[in-house]
Design an enzyme around this catalytic site. Sequence first.
Site, PDB file in Angstrom:
ATOM      1  N   GLU A   1       0.817  -1.228   0.000  1.00 24.72           N
ATOM      2  CA  GLU A   1       0.000   0.000   0.000  1.00 24.72           C
ATOM      3  C   GLU A   1       0.843   1.267   0.000  1.00 24.72           C
ATOM      4  O   GLU A   1       0.790   2.074   0.930  1.00 24.72           O
ATOM      5  CB  GLU A   1      -0.991  -0.039   1.177  1.00 24.72           C
ATOM      6  CG  GLU A   1      -1.890  -1.267   1.077  1.00 24.72           C
ATOM      7  CD  GLU A   1      -2.904  -1.399   2.220  1.00 24.72           C
ATOM      8  OE1 GLU A   1      -2.770  -0.686   3.234  1.00 24.72           O
ATOM      9  OE2 GLU A   1      -3.825  -2.223   2.080  1.00 24.72           O
TER      10      GLU A   1
ATOM     11  N   GLU B   1      -5.830 -10.311  -2.934  1.00 25.87           N
ATOM     12  CA  GLU B   1      -6.672 -10.327  -1.718  1.00 25.87           C
ATOM     13  C   GLU B   1      -8.148 -10.257  -2.091  1.00 25.87           C
ATOM     14  O   GLU B   1      -8.911  -9.452  -1.544  1.00 25.87           O
ATOM     15  CB  GLU B   1      -6.311  -9.140  -0.810  1.00 25.87           C
ATOM     16  CG  GLU B   1      -4.833  -9.061  -0.468  1.00 25.87           C
ATOM     17  CD  GLU B   1      -4.480  -7.922   0.477  1.00 25.87           C
ATOM     18  OE1 GLU B   1      -5.389  -7.318   1.076  1.00 25.87           O
ATOM     19  OE2 GLU B   1      -3.284  -7.649   0.621  1.00 25.87           O
TER      20      GLU B   1
END
Length: 318
Positions: free
Chosen positions: A123, A229
């Site tokens: 991220e 994910e």
Amino acid sequence: MKTLKEAYSRYFRIGAAVNPRSLERFGDLVGSQFSSLTCENEMKFASIEPKPGEYTFGGADIVYDFAKRNDIPMRGHTLLWHAQTPMWVYEGGRDAALARIKSHMLAMAGRYPDIWSWDVVNETIADDKTGALRRSPAYEAIGPDYLRVVYRMAAEIFPNAQLVLNDYNELSPEKRAGMIRAAKDINAEGNIVSTIGMQGHWNIWVDPDDVRRCISEIAEAGFRVQVTELDLSCFKWDEREPEDRDTPEYRAQLAKAYGSIFAVFREFADVIDAVTFWGVDDGSSWLNGFPAGRRPNWPLLFDREGKPKEAYYAVTEF
Ligand code: XIL
């Protein structure tokens, strides 16, 4: 009934995020269905080394040993992140931070030598729609070139692993452009990061055309893709109230959405290496606590008993 890994053996790996609890409850299911495993939390920095020099490998060992016994390759998630990484890692300036990150990587490489793919930094792109780098603790401590330095370090320490730049909201064009820009910058002096990780935290109204556009742009930029994910929430982001959405109508929408995005994934089988679900069954999904605390959700292919839902057949029968 075809298993997920059988249905996709000619396309890409099918993975799941697991933890010691989900393995205890659904070990047989996991062993038979998946061809890649990720620790949901157990390999994160805070799980491995909560205090300087105090290593707690227990949870990661349980998952790693299970994967070994069942002959399932593992992804690594994640070496560095602004969350679930202790703040002491970043203290004392650039060199001190880099030294700690290096010894963490060496510890992981020593104990888990055959991870096939690592999410090196998680991220990295800001949420401000500019696609700029997130001003994370690592950015602040090491400097604006931190991604180059940390990815190069990972390439030396994990020479056989596919290195991934992993992030969410990749369907937003600005965010995606930022991810591609960051990955190209890391590669300015050589091929270091091969793969963009699309987390794939979407919902049951996800537009398959958006997914197609996203993957083809990443591929055109020269990168491989992993969906790292995947889960499809039964709620829109702004909906926070609990409501029973385990109904025939919502189950059908979930199946339709999963069917259509997996059709897109199959179109890109030559650039996708793995599609990983974030959890095994609805009961073990993190979405039961996020973004609304303690609200049940039904985002996966298996129900709380581990039984395949309609969505499972939409994914495996094509
Ligand atoms: C989540 C886990 O699923 C939760 O159990 C934990 O409390 C928080 O982290 N993006 C990521 C994952 O990269 O590591 C996150 O996992 C979900 C969002």
